[in-house]
Scaffold this motif. Structure first.
Motif, PDB file in Angstrom:
ATOM      1  N   GLY A   1       0.796  -1.217   0.000  1.00 27.57           N
ATOM      2  CA  GLY A   1       0.000   0.000   0.000  1.00 27.57           C
ATOM      3  C   GLY A   1       0.830   1.269   0.000  1.00 27.57           C
ATOM      4  O   GLY A   1       0.430   2.274  -0.581  1.00 27.57           O
ATOM      5  N   THR A   2       2.002   1.242   0.656  1.00 29.00           N
ATOM      6  CA  THR A   2       2.854   2.420   0.758  1.00 29.00           C
ATOM      7  C   THR A   2       4.286   2.060   0.379  1.00 29.00           C
ATOM      8  O   THR A   2       4.818   1.057   0.861  1.00 29.00           O
ATOM      9  N   LEU A   3       4.890   2.885  -0.457  1.00 32.24           N
ATOM     10  CA  LEU A   3       6.285   2.694  -0.841  1.00 32.24           C
ATOM     11  C   LEU A   3       7.008   4.029  -0.696  1.00 32.24           C
ATOM     12  O   LEU A   3       6.682   5.011  -1.373  1.00 32.24           O
ATOM     13  N   ASN A   4       7.969   4.064   0.209  1.00 31.22           N
ATOM     14  CA  ASN A   4       8.745   5.282   0.477  1.00 31.22           C
ATOM     15  C   ASN A   4      10.171   5.066  -0.011  1.00 31.22           C
ATOM     16  O   ASN A   4      10.939   4.302   0.576  1.00 31.22           O
ATOM     17  N   LEU A   5      10.527   5.769  -1.078  1.00 32.30           N
ATOM     18  CA  LEU A   5      11.867   5.688  -1.672  1.00 32.30           C
ATOM     19  C   LEU A   5      12.598   7.026  -1.569  1.00 32.30           C
ATOM     20  O   LEU A   5      13.540   7.296  -2.320  1.00 32.30           O
ATOM     21  N   ALA A   6      12.194   7.855  -0.634  1.00 29.53           N
ATOM     22  CA  ALA A   6      12.755   9.193  -0.500  1.00 29.53           C
ATOM     23  C   ALA A   6      14.245   9.159  -0.181  1.00 29.53           C
ATOM     24  O   ALA A   6      14.751   8.231   0.448  1.00 29.53           O
ATOM     25  N   ARG A   7      14.933  10.212  -0.634  1.00 28.80           N
ATOM     26  CA  ARG A   7      16.343  10.446  -0.294  1.00 28.80           C
ATOM     27  C   ARG A   7      17.222   9.253  -0.651  1.00 28.80           C
ATOM     28  O   ARG A   7      17.972   8.737   0.150  1.00 28.80           O
ATOM     29  N   ASN A   8      17.090   8.841  -1.909  1.00 30.71           N
ATOM     30  CA  ASN A   8      18.010   7.871  -2.487  1.00 30.71           C
ATOM     31  C   ASN A   8      18.702   8.531  -3.685  1.00 30.71           C
ATOM     32  O   ASN A   8      18.757   9.760  -3.763  1.00 30.71           O
TER      33      ASN A   8
ATOM     34  N   THR B   1      -1.299   3.077  -2.532  1.00 33.07           N
ATOM     35  CA  THR B   1      -2.057   4.305  -2.294  1.00 33.07           C
ATOM     36  C   THR B   1      -1.122   5.481  -2.005  1.00 33.07           C
ATOM     37  O   THR B   1      -1.539   6.626  -2.133  1.00 33.07           O
ATOM     38  N   SER B   2       0.120   5.195  -1.611  1.00 33.80           N
ATOM     39  CA  SER B   2       1.079   6.251  -1.297  1.00 33.80           C
ATOM     40  C   SER B   2       2.436   5.912  -1.906  1.00 33.80           C
ATOM     41  O   SER B   2       2.992   4.854  -1.618  1.00 33.80           O
ATOM     42  N   LEU B   3       2.953   6.824  -2.733  1.00 36.55           N
ATOM     43  CA  LEU B   3       4.255   6.638  -3.364  1.00 36.55           C
ATOM     44  C   LEU B   3       5.092   7.893  -3.106  1.00 36.55           C
ATOM     45  O   LEU B   3       4.756   8.992  -3.549  1.00 36.55           O
ATOM     46  N   ILE B   4       6.174   7.706  -2.358  1.00 39.92           N
ATOM     47  CA  ILE B   4       7.039   8.811  -1.953  1.00 39.92           C
ATOM     48  C   ILE B   4       8.374   8.676  -2.677  1.00 39.92           C
ATOM     49  O   ILE B   4       9.123   7.727  -2.442  1.00 39.92           O
ATOM     50  N   LEU B   5       8.664   9.643  -3.529  1.00 40.80           N
ATOM     51  CA  LEU B   5       9.876   9.605  -4.350  1.00 40.80           C
ATOM     52  C   LEU B   5      10.703  10.877  -4.195  1.00 40.80           C
ATOM     53  O   LEU B   5      11.573  11.174  -5.021  1.00 40.80           O
ATOM     54  N   SER B   6      10.477  11.617  -3.139  1.00 38.70           N
ATOM     55  CA  SER B   6      11.147  12.899  -2.954  1.00 38.70           C
ATOM     56  C   SER B   6      12.655  12.739  -2.764  1.00 38.70           C
ATOM     57  O   SER B   6      13.139  11.704  -2.302  1.00 38.70           O
TER      58      SER B   6
ATOM     59  N   ASP C   1       3.554   5.270 -17.657  1.00 40.11           N
ATOM     60  CA  ASP C   1       3.126   4.026 -17.009  1.00 40.11           C
ATOM     61  C   ASP C   1       2.581   4.261 -15.609  1.00 40.11           C
ATOM     62  O   ASP C   1       1.939   3.376 -15.032  1.00 40.11           O
ATOM     63  N   ILE C   2       2.778   5.430 -15.059  1.00 36.76           N
ATOM     64  CA  ILE C   2       2.255   5.703 -13.730  1.00 36.76           C
ATOM     65  C   ILE C   2       0.733   5.628 -13.712  1.00 36.76           C
ATOM     66  O   ILE C   2       0.127   5.508 -12.648  1.00 36.76           O
ATOM     67  N   ILE C   3       0.126   5.642 -14.878  1.00 33.60           N
ATOM     68  CA  ILE C   3      -1.331   5.509 -14.970  1.00 33.60           C
ATOM     69  C   ILE C   3      -1.808   4.195 -14.362  1.00 33.60           C
ATOM     70  O   ILE C   3      -2.956   4.073 -13.924  1.00 33.60           O
ATOM     71  N   ASN C   4      -0.925   3.185 -14.301  1.00 35.38           N
ATOM     72  CA  ASN C   4      -1.292   1.885 -13.721  1.00 35.38           C
ATOM     73  C   ASN C   4      -1.558   1.979 -12.227  1.00 35.38           C
ATOM     74  O   ASN C   4      -2.242   1.119 -11.664  1.00 35.38           O
ATOM     75  N   LEU C   5      -1.029   3.014 -11.585  1.00 36.56           N
ATOM     76  CA  LEU C   5      -1.177   3.150 -10.126  1.00 36.56           C
ATOM     77  C   LEU C   5      -2.404   3.998  -9.819  1.00 36.56           C
ATOM     78  O   LEU C   5      -2.332   5.051  -9.194  1.00 36.56           O
ATOM     79  N   ASP C   6      -3.554   3.498 -10.244  1.00 36.27           N
ATOM     80  CA  ASP C   6      -4.762   4.321 -10.193  1.00 36.27           C
ATOM     81  C   ASP C   6      -5.425   4.366  -8.823  1.00 36.27           C
ATOM     82  O   ASP C   6      -6.483   5.000  -8.667  1.00 36.27           O
ATOM     83  N   GLN C   7      -4.802   3.737  -7.811  1.00 35.95           N
ATOM     84  CA  GLN C   7      -5.324   3.822  -6.452  1.00 35.95           C
ATOM     85  C   GLN C   7      -4.565   4.847  -5.606  1.00 35.95           C
ATOM     86  O   GLN C   7      -4.887   5.048  -4.435  1.00 35.95           O
ATOM     87  N   LEU C   8      -3.579   5.492  -6.207  1.00 42.00           N
ATOM     88  CA  LEU C   8      -2.769   6.450  -5.455  1.00 42.00           C
ATOM     89  C   LEU C   8      -3.619   7.596  -4.904  1.00 42.00           C
ATOM     90  O   LEU C   8      -4.396   8.213  -5.634  1.00 42.00           O
ATOM     91  N   THR C   9      -3.419   7.875  -3.620  1.00 42.81           N
ATOM     92  CA  THR C   9      -3.999   9.073  -3.015  1.00 42.81           C
ATOM     93  C   THR C   9      -2.907  10.090  -2.674  1.00 42.81           C
ATOM     94  O   THR C   9      -3.195  11.278  -2.574  1.00 42.81           O
ATOM     95  N   THR C  10      -1.665   9.616  -2.506  1.00 43.22           N
ATOM     96  CA  THR C  10      -0.534  10.503  -2.210  1.00 43.22           C
ATOM     97  C   THR C  10       0.608  10.213  -3.171  1.00 43.22           C
ATOM     98  O   THR C  10       1.042   9.064  -3.303  1.00 43.22           O
ATOM     99  N   LEU C  11       1.088  11.269  -3.833  1.00 37.55           N
ATOM    100  CA  LEU C  11       2.237  11.156  -4.728  1.00 37.55           C
ATOM    101  C   LEU C  11       3.180  12.307  -4.427  1.00 37.55           C
ATOM    102  O   LEU C  11       2.827  13.477  -4.581  1.00 37.55           O
ATOM    103  N   ASP C  12       4.380  11.949  -3.974  1.00 31.87           N
ATOM    104  CA  ASP C  12       5.387  12.953  -3.616  1.00 31.87           C
ATOM    105  C   ASP C  12       6.575  12.831  -4.564  1.00 31.87           C
ATOM    106  O   ASP C  12       7.341  11.871  -4.503  1.00 31.87           O
TER     107      ASP C  12
END
Length: 223
Positions: free
Chosen positions: A22-29, A45-50, A60-71
């Protein structure tokens, strides 16, 4: 899954097996691009790429159609894929500290947005469509190149935070005084000469930042 602060340059292909994630945090890589496997995680529902080094996001991000948070803040994005504006479940979209020069009018499709962060880009103007996002409570536009604020800002009746510091604004529209839910208004570091007289009607306002407007006349006593 939180794998932030790991100096990652790639993501293992096996991440695609986490189909219920449900949540993937890849921040600060140190990611330069996103592997296709991420776009198989359709439960996200949450993808953090900051704070990576991303220069593009594929359609292809269109596949993640359940996202409520995109950073996507603090990357190197010069443009956004149209697919982002089809992620209609989004409530939080964070795009600050990139190299964006424009935002598509298709942002109107994101009718559930409550937070939109666009600070520290190269925006000279805003699409009219932003003022149709009537669920917005937070809009940050600091440190861009905006010369005017659209009077239709008054459509955003639920706004509690509006940040437009560090732009080139010479005036604020009187309609800003219709934002009765505002608690924070930051207009510092602009070219303002006066403030709207009706600011004293914003009874929920607890923070008003107007410093570093060198031509600003002292605001009325009731402000």
């Amino acid at each position: 899954l939180n794998v932030s602060d790991n100096c990652l340059t790639t993501i293992p292909e096996s991440i695609a097996n986490l189909s219920q994630l449900g949540t993937l945090n890849l921040a600060r890589n140190h990611l330069l691009e996103l592997p296709m496997e991420i776009f198989h995680l359709k439960s996200l529902t949450s993808l953090i790429l900051s704070s990576n080094q991303l220069t593009r996001i594929t359609e292809d991000i269109i596949n993640l159609d359940q996202l409520t948070t995109l950073d996507l803040s603090d990357n190197r994005l010069e443009e956004l894929p149209q697919a982002i504006f089809k992620l209609t479940m989004l409530s939080t979209l964070m795009l600050s500290s990139n190299q964006l020069r424009e935002i598509s009018e298709d942002i109107r499709n994101l009718a559930h947005l409550t937070t939109l962060e666009l600070s520290q880009n190269y925006l000279r103007e805003l699409p009219e469509a932003i003022f149709q996002l009537k669920m917005l409570t937070t809009l940050t536009l600091a440190s861009n190149q905006l010369k005017r604020m659209n009077e239709n800002i008054s459509n955003l009746r639920h706004l509690t935070t509006l940040e437009v510091s560090g732009n080139c604004l010479e005036e604020l529209p009187e309609t800003i005084c219709q934002l009765k839910q505002l608690t924070t208004l930051s207009v510092s570091e602009n070219l303002l000469k006066t403030l709207p007289l009706g600011l004293d009607t914003l009874h929920n306002l607890t923070s008003l930042q107007v410093e570093k407007n060198p031509q600003l006349k002292f605001p009325p006593v009731d402000v």
